[in-house]
Design a protein around this motif. Structure first.
Motif, PDB file in Angstrom:
ATOM      1  N   GLY A  80      10.289  -3.280  -4.349  1.00  0.00           N
ATOM      2  CA  GLY A  80       9.552  -4.351  -4.999  1.00  0.00           C
ATOM      3  C   GLY A  80       8.287  -3.853  -5.666  1.00  0.00           C
ATOM      4  O   GLY A  80       7.678  -2.882  -5.214  1.00  0.00           O
ATOM      5  N   GLN A  81       7.891  -4.527  -6.735  1.00  0.00           N
ATOM      6  CA  GLN A  81       6.677  -4.158  -7.462  1.00  0.00           C
ATOM      7  C   GLN A  81       5.479  -4.903  -6.888  1.00  0.00           C
ATOM      8  O   GLN A  81       5.546  -6.103  -6.636  1.00  0.00           O
ATOM      9  CB  GLN A  81       6.851  -4.472  -8.942  1.00  0.00           C
ATOM     10  CG  GLN A  81       7.977  -3.682  -9.603  1.00  0.00           C
ATOM     11  CD  GLN A  81       8.167  -4.059 -11.055  1.00  0.00           C
ATOM     12  OE1 GLN A  81       7.286  -4.664 -11.676  1.00  0.00           O
ATOM     13  NE2 GLN A  81       9.305  -3.691 -11.619  1.00  0.00           N
ATOM     14  N   VAL A  82       4.388  -4.160  -6.675  1.00  0.00           N
ATOM     15  CA  VAL A  82       3.199  -4.697  -6.015  1.00  0.00           C
ATOM     16  C   VAL A  82       2.046  -4.783  -7.005  1.00  0.00           C
ATOM     17  O   VAL A  82       1.835  -3.866  -7.816  1.00  0.00           O
ATOM     18  CB  VAL A  82       2.811  -3.811  -4.818  1.00  0.00           C
ATOM     19  CG1 VAL A  82       1.530  -4.315  -4.156  1.00  0.00           C
ATOM     20  CG2 VAL A  82       3.943  -3.773  -3.804  1.00  0.00           C
ATOM     21  N   PHE A 139       3.257   3.112  -0.938  1.00  0.00           N
ATOM     22  CA  PHE A 139       3.553   2.230  -2.061  1.00  0.00           C
ATOM     23  C   PHE A 139       4.444   2.911  -3.091  1.00  0.00           C
ATOM     24  O   PHE A 139       5.117   2.242  -3.871  1.00  0.00           O
ATOM     25  CB  PHE A 139       2.254   1.748  -2.712  1.00  0.00           C
ATOM     26  CG  PHE A 139       1.567   0.666  -1.932  1.00  0.00           C
ATOM     27  CD1 PHE A 139       2.115  -0.608  -1.876  1.00  0.00           C
ATOM     28  CD2 PHE A 139       0.392   0.923  -1.248  1.00  0.00           C
ATOM     29  CE1 PHE A 139       1.486  -1.619  -1.145  1.00  0.00           C
ATOM     30  CE2 PHE A 139      -0.236  -0.079  -0.521  1.00  0.00           C
ATOM     31  CZ  PHE A 139       0.309  -1.347  -0.459  1.00  0.00           C
ATOM     32  N   VAL A 140       4.470   4.241  -3.102  1.00  0.00           N
ATOM     33  CA  VAL A 140       5.358   4.962  -4.015  1.00  0.00           C
ATOM     34  C   VAL A 140       6.806   4.633  -3.691  1.00  0.00           C
ATOM     35  O   VAL A 140       7.615   4.318  -4.571  1.00  0.00           O
ATOM     36  CB  VAL A 140       5.113   6.478  -3.923  1.00  0.00           C
ATOM     37  CG1 VAL A 140       6.143   7.233  -4.764  1.00  0.00           C
ATOM     38  CG2 VAL A 140       3.708   6.833  -4.386  1.00  0.00           C
ATOM     39  N   ASP A 141       7.143   4.690  -2.396  1.00  0.00           N
ATOM     40  CA  ASP A 141       8.513   4.385  -1.997  1.00  0.00           C
ATOM     41  C   ASP A 141       8.786   2.889  -1.986  1.00  0.00           C
ATOM     42  O   ASP A 141       9.899   2.455  -2.260  1.00  0.00           O
ATOM     43  CB  ASP A 141       8.789   4.976  -0.618  1.00  0.00           C
ATOM     44  CG  ASP A 141       9.095   6.468  -0.673  1.00  0.00           C
ATOM     45  OD1 ASP A 141       8.743   7.093  -1.694  1.00  0.00           O
ATOM     46  OD2 ASP A 141       9.658   7.003   0.283  1.00  0.00           O
ATOM     47  N   LEU A 142       7.779   2.107  -1.657  1.00  0.00           N
ATOM     48  CA  LEU A 142       7.942   0.659  -1.654  1.00  0.00           C
ATOM     49  C   LEU A 142       8.332   0.145  -3.032  1.00  0.00           C
ATOM     50  O   LEU A 142       9.048  -0.852  -3.162  1.00  0.00           O
ATOM     51  CB  LEU A 142       6.652  -0.015  -1.187  1.00  0.00           C
ATOM     52  CG  LEU A 142       6.643  -1.547  -1.150  1.00  0.00           C
ATOM     53  CD1 LEU A 142       7.706  -2.072  -0.190  1.00  0.00           C
ATOM     54  CD2 LEU A 142       5.268  -2.063  -0.756  1.00  0.00           C
ATOM     55  N   ALA A 152      -4.777   3.992   8.149  1.00  0.00           N
ATOM     56  CA  ALA A 152      -4.448   2.721   8.797  1.00  0.00           C
ATOM     57  C   ALA A 152      -4.450   1.541   7.824  1.00  0.00           C
ATOM     58  O   ALA A 152      -3.571   0.688   7.882  1.00  0.00           O
ATOM     59  CB  ALA A 152      -5.425   2.464   9.934  1.00  0.00           C
ATOM     60  N   ARG A 153      -5.447   1.467   6.932  1.00  0.00           N
ATOM     61  CA  ARG A 153      -5.511   0.337   6.009  1.00  0.00           C
ATOM     62  C   ARG A 153      -4.321   0.342   5.067  1.00  0.00           C
ATOM     63  O   ARG A 153      -3.731  -0.706   4.787  1.00  0.00           O
ATOM     64  CB  ARG A 153      -6.813   0.376   5.210  1.00  0.00           C
ATOM     65  CG  ARG A 153      -6.977  -0.850   4.302  1.00  0.00           C
ATOM     66  CD  ARG A 153      -8.351  -0.892   3.652  1.00  0.00           C
ATOM     67  NE  ARG A 153      -8.596   0.274   2.815  1.00  0.00           N
ATOM     68  CZ  ARG A 153      -9.704   0.446   2.097  1.00  0.00           C
ATOM     69  NH1 ARG A 153     -10.659  -0.460   2.149  1.00  0.00           N
ATOM     70  NH2 ARG A 153      -9.855   1.521   1.352  1.00  0.00           N
ATOM     71  N   ASN A 154      -3.944   1.533   4.577  1.00  0.00           N
ATOM     72  CA  ASN A 154      -2.789   1.635   3.699  1.00  0.00           C
ATOM     73  C   ASN A 154      -1.520   1.227   4.438  1.00  0.00           C
ATOM     74  O   ASN A 154      -0.664   0.523   3.893  1.00  0.00           O
ATOM     75  CB  ASN A 154      -2.653   3.067   3.173  1.00  0.00           C
ATOM     76  CG  ASN A 154      -1.487   3.216   2.223  1.00  0.00           C
ATOM     77  OD1 ASN A 154      -1.491   2.677   1.134  1.00  0.00           O
ATOM     78  ND2 ASN A 154      -0.465   3.953   2.649  1.00  0.00           N
ATOM     79  N   GLY A 204      14.829  10.459  -3.561  1.00  0.00           N
ATOM     80  CA  GLY A 204      14.954  11.541  -2.605  1.00  0.00           C
ATOM     81  C   GLY A 204      13.698  11.700  -1.768  1.00  0.00           C
ATOM     82  O   GLY A 204      12.671  11.076  -2.015  1.00  0.00           O
ATOM     83  N   GLY A 205      13.785  12.549  -0.750  1.00  0.00           N
ATOM     84  CA  GLY A 205      12.622  12.884   0.051  1.00  0.00           C
ATOM     85  C   GLY A 205      12.194  11.834   1.050  1.00  0.00           C
ATOM     86  O   GLY A 205      11.052  11.844   1.508  1.00  0.00           O
ATOM     87  N   THR A 206      13.102  10.930   1.422  1.00  0.00           N
ATOM     88  CA  THR A 206      12.739   9.856   2.353  1.00  0.00           C
ATOM     89  C   THR A 206      13.265  10.110   3.765  1.00  0.00           C
ATOM     90  O   THR A 206      13.105   9.262   4.637  1.00  0.00           O
ATOM     91  CB  THR A 206      13.290   8.513   1.861  1.00  0.00           C
ATOM     92  OG1 THR A 206      14.730   8.589   1.789  1.00  0.00           O
ATOM     93  CG2 THR A 206      12.728   8.159   0.496  1.00  0.00           C
TER      94      THR A 206
END
Length: 269
Positions: free
Chosen positions: A133-135, A126-129, A181-183, A14-16
């Motif tokens: 996929g796992q990073v 990265f939370v939603d990513l 920006a980097r994130n 949720g929350g996207t």
């Protein structure tokens, strides 16, 4: 006669901005002259349905004419199977927009099998990513696709076998401009790697703006600027975002195929 084009908005998190995006897509496509139907599958939250209810009330209260898709809420308690509900609401439509609940749901999985365009909105983090996929924590490289990516892959494979049709999977990067920006670059690189491995397209979605939350009570969208009262630069910029997002879906025209057919890819472990 070919059936309607199904656009299914699906994300188990949720929350996207999934429902907000689905509503704006349904209204924008209606405004473009398409015959659009929308089905809200989140019987408990019913954000899409309530949004359009508010839109109907605004039309009545102000006596104005606004683009209005046909819409309904799916309720499994009524005994109508999801496939029957999709057939019913799509009978008079060129495009059917489906908003699924933000959780794993058996009916949502069935709806995904009907998708011609599958849209997965994610916040640009990265939370939603992690849904897709796992990073790796050190290198930020993709280690492997997630359970959800495998679910989508299986749905696409099953649809291809059953209907002989491909699915265009589109990942929306929402709220891009308000993160460091980097994130943002690292998320973008990871999404690019995943898109090649799993087979989806990445397009920019809607930004994080208070505007969207303010529109809900009246059921208005960014295409209804004449009825919003005082309009600022932020409204204009957000409307352009919406138009670019709709163009990015690359939907088929009324007389031709989609401009960007789904790519095929093997799901790498």
């Amino acid at each position: 006669m070919a059936g309607p084009h199904f656009i299914v908005f699906a994300n188990e998190k949720g929350g996207t901005g999934k429902s907000t995006t689905a509503v704006h897509a349904a209204v924008a496509l209606t405004a473009s002259g398409r015959r659009v139907a929308a089905l809200d599958m989140d019987t408990r939250q019913r954000t899409l349905g309530r949004y359009l209810d508010n839109r109907v009330e605004t039309v009545k209260r102000l006596g104005i004419d606004l683009p209005m898709p046909l819409y309904d809420t799916f309720d499994p308690a009524k005994g109508e199977p999801i496939d029957a509900a999709l057939d019913r609401i799509g009978a008079e439509a060129d495009i059917v927009v489906v908003d699924t609940p933000g959780r794993d749901d058996p009916d949502a999985r069935k709806a995904m099998l009907r998708a011609d365009t599958l849209v997965t909105p994610i916040n640009d983090s990265f939370v939603d990513l992690d849904l897709i996929g796992q990073v790796d924590a050190e290198t930020y490289r993709v280690r492997r696709p997630s359970f959800y990516a495998e679910l989508v892959w299986n749905s696409r494979t099953q649809r291809a076998k059953t209907h002989g049709a491909s699915v265009d999977w589109v990942v929306l990067r929402n709220r891009m401009q308000h993160i460091e920006a980097r994130n943002m670059r690292r998320v973008g690189e990871a999404l690019g790697e995943l898109s090649r491995r799993v087979g989806f397209r990445v397009i920019p979605g809607l930004g994080e703006r208070v505007i969207y939350r303010e529109l809900f009570p009246k059921g208005l969208t960014l295409l209804d600027l004449p009825h919003l009262g005082e309009v600022g630069i932020g409204h204009i910029a957000a409307r352009q975002e919406l138009r670019e997002m709709i163009a990015g879906f690359a939907l088929p025209s009324e007389n031709g195929p989609a401009a960007a057919p789904a790519r095929t890819a093997a799901l790498a472990g």
